[in-house]
Design an enzyme around this catalytic site. Sequence first.
Site, PDB file in Angstrom:
ATOM      1  N   THR A 124      19.561  15.838  22.806  1.00 26.54           N
ATOM      2  CA  THR A 124      20.816  15.891  22.055  1.00 26.54           C
ATOM      3  C   THR A 124      21.782  16.937  22.600  1.00 26.54           C
ATOM      4  O   THR A 124      21.345  17.970  23.154  1.00 26.54           O
ATOM      5  CB  THR A 124      20.513  16.206  20.570  1.00 26.54           C
ATOM      6  N   TYR A 148      17.261  21.804  14.295  1.00 27.59           N
ATOM      7  CA  TYR A 148      17.193  20.486  14.954  1.00 27.59           C
ATOM      8  C   TYR A 148      17.378  20.635  16.472  1.00 27.59           C
ATOM      9  O   TYR A 148      16.582  20.114  17.267  1.00 27.59           O
ATOM     10  CB  TYR A 148      18.266  19.570  14.358  1.00 27.59           C
TER      11      TYR A 148
HETATM   12  N1  NAD Z   1      22.412   9.222  16.338  1.00 31.01           N
HETATM   13  C1  NAD Z   1      22.882  10.093  17.235  1.00 31.01           C
HETATM   14  O1  NAD Z   1      24.100  10.174  17.480  1.00 31.01           O
HETATM   15  C2  NAD Z   1      21.919  10.985  18.000  1.00 31.01           C
HETATM   16  C3  NAD Z   1      22.444  12.032  18.765  1.00 31.01           C
HETATM   17  C4  NAD Z   1      21.573  12.828  19.499  1.00 31.01           C
HETATM   18  C5  NAD Z   1      20.202  12.565  19.505  1.00 31.01           C
HETATM   19  N2  NAD Z   1      19.709  11.563  18.731  1.00 31.01           N
HETATM   20  C6  NAD Z   1      18.246  11.319  18.767  1.00 31.01           C
HETATM   21  O2  NAD Z   1      18.024   9.939  18.960  1.00 31.01           O
HETATM   22  C7  NAD Z   1      16.800   9.544  18.319  1.00 31.01           C
HETATM   23  C8  NAD Z   1      17.079   8.339  17.437  1.00 31.01           C
HETATM   24  O3  NAD Z   1      18.082   8.681  16.485  1.00 31.01           O
HETATM   25  P1  NAD Z   1      18.680   7.614  15.467  1.00 31.01           P
HETATM   26  O4  NAD Z   1      20.092   7.963  15.235  1.00 31.01           O
HETATM   27  O5  NAD Z   1      18.325   6.242  15.915  1.00 31.01           O
HETATM   28  O6  NAD Z   1      17.864   7.994  14.150  1.00 31.01           O
HETATM   29  P2  NAD Z   1      17.028   7.090  13.135  1.00 31.01           P
HETATM   30  O7  NAD Z   1      16.642   7.977  12.017  1.00 31.01           O
HETATM   31  O8  NAD Z   1      17.753   5.837  12.837  1.00 31.01           O
HETATM   32  O9  NAD Z   1      15.742   6.716  13.998  1.00 31.01           O
HETATM   33  C9  NAD Z   1      14.566   7.501  14.043  1.00 31.01           C
HETATM   34  C10 NAD Z   1      13.390   6.582  13.829  1.00 31.01           C
HETATM   35  O10 NAD Z   1      12.200   7.371  13.881  1.00 31.01           O
HETATM   36  C11 NAD Z   1      11.358   7.004  12.805  1.00 31.01           C
HETATM   37  N3  NAD Z   1      10.529   8.149  12.458  1.00 31.01           N
HETATM   38  C12 NAD Z   1      10.932   9.326  11.886  1.00 31.01           C
HETATM   39  N4  NAD Z   1       9.876  10.116  11.712  1.00 31.01           N
HETATM   40  C13 NAD Z   1       8.779   9.439  12.196  1.00 31.01           C
HETATM   41  C14 NAD Z   1       7.411   9.738  12.283  1.00 31.01           C
HETATM   42  N5  NAD Z   1       6.899  10.902  11.839  1.00 31.01           N
HETATM   43  N6  NAD Z   1       6.587   8.822  12.821  1.00 31.01           N
HETATM   44  C15 NAD Z   1       7.073   7.631  13.271  1.00 31.01           C
HETATM   45  N7  NAD Z   1       8.357   7.296  13.206  1.00 31.01           N
HETATM   46  C16 NAD Z   1       9.214   8.190  12.667  1.00 31.01           C
HETATM   47  C17 NAD Z   1      12.291   6.589  11.672  1.00 31.01           C
HETATM   48  O11 NAD Z   1      11.671   5.729  10.728  1.00 31.01           O
HETATM   49  C18 NAD Z   1      13.415   5.898  12.442  1.00 31.01           C
HETATM   50  O12 NAD Z   1      13.160   4.513  12.568  1.00 31.01           O
HETATM   51  C19 NAD Z   1      16.311  10.770  17.567  1.00 31.01           C
HETATM   52  O13 NAD Z   1      15.299  11.385  18.344  1.00 31.01           O
HETATM   53  C20 NAD Z   1      17.535  11.655  17.482  1.00 31.01           C
HETATM   54  O14 NAD Z   1      17.182  13.014  17.415  1.00 31.01           O
HETATM   55  C21 NAD Z   1      20.529  10.771  17.975  1.00 31.01           C
END
Ligand code: NAD
Length: 333
Positions: A124, A148
């Site tokens: 991130t 985070y």
């Molecule tokens: N959305 C953004 O703009 C953004 C920006 C930077 C980084 N990220 C990173 O991208 C990744 C995905 O983000 P997202 O926006 O799709 O979020 P999201 O919450 O939609 O997806 C995360 C997924 O992980 C699953 N999850 C959470 N804890 C878990 C566990 N203990 N065991 C198994 N599954 C688990 C959730 O059910 C979910 O389906 C994350 O690692 C996040 O940190 C996202």
Amino acid sequence: MTIQPTILVTGGAGYIGSHVCAALHEAGFTPVVLDNLSAGPAAALRQRVQWGPFIEADVRDSQALITAIEAYQPVAVMHFAALIAVGESVVNPGPTYDVNVGGSLQLLQAMQATGVKKLVFSSTAATYGTPEVVPIPESAPTLPINPYGHSKLMVEQMLADFGTAFGLKRVVLRYFNAAGARPELGLGYVRHAPSHLIPLLLRGALGLGPTLQVMGTDYPTPDGTAIRDYLHVADLADAHVLALRHLLAGHDSCTLNAGTSQGASVQQVLAAAAHVIGQPVPHTTGPRRAGDPALLVADATQLQQQLGWRPARSSLNQILTDDWAWHQTLAKA
Ligand SMILES: NC(=O)c1ccc[n+]([C@@H]2O[C@H](COP(=O)([O-])OP(=O)(O)OC[C@H]3O[C@@H](n4cnc5c(N)ncnc54)[C@H](O)[C@@H]3O)[C@@H](O)[C@H]2O)c1
């Protein structure tokens, strides 16, 4: 019949993970999703798993990880599973470290035990904290300002250490702001309580959620609102497929910003959204949110040069058009 290579995708029922699974399928891979469905309404998350097997399990469950790897023999892993709410990580850091760091450690140990040596990791822009230079190059200091961001940076260090110790090759993608949807595939943002600007404003406009509050109008930016680099989630998904191909071709590990190198302020997003939805976006204004830097824009040159990636759908207009179509289907459901 050709057997498609499988990719283990932790968090593949999530917003970004599900779009990446679609892109993997389109590129001739079979995604195997491991997800505990904790990020929103379980049925809606489950519906996003459309292109391969689904294992409902926690990424901290090492036996579930080893069983999944032994059963499906993935050629690589993509690791999305994480807790992503920055504000919650500040008020209660334990769960963020537990899932993001603890879960990643279990995954790395399972990969080591089973000999899987290729990983694409979701990092991130929060690893940079408050940047001194914008657009931010990958060489900028990493000084996170919330748990985070710290948790993701810790995992980056773990990946480097596992690389040294057992030859793990990895592409770390430091995402800026993923947005947009693929409504034609039934994919988009489904969280109950979104914390991202675009879902918040579209839900507010449709009456699916509270009216948007613009948090901070006194930032040192031209219009006083915070500037972010918005990247279409489908373009981000394409970057993952390129990262995977990079690893499968035997290339070396790298850490790359995933952004467009273009910034848009909250006011600019509101104006673009008004154009797309054909009416002004209702909103109020309030104080800044703790831990939000004024300006986060990627220098994405390396992603383009090293992986040959080009954003095709990341104009604000396209992002908002796709997200508006998706939110309208949510409103009708
Ligand atoms: N959305 C953004 O703009 C953004 C920006 C930077 C980084 N990220 C990173 O991208 C990744 C995905 O983000 P997202 O926006 O799709 O979020 P999201 O919450 O939609 O997806 C995360 C997924 O992980 C699953 N999850 C959470 N804890 C878990 C566990 N203990 N065991 C198994 N599954 C688990 C959730 O059910 C979910 O389906 C994350 O690692 C996040 O940190 C996202």
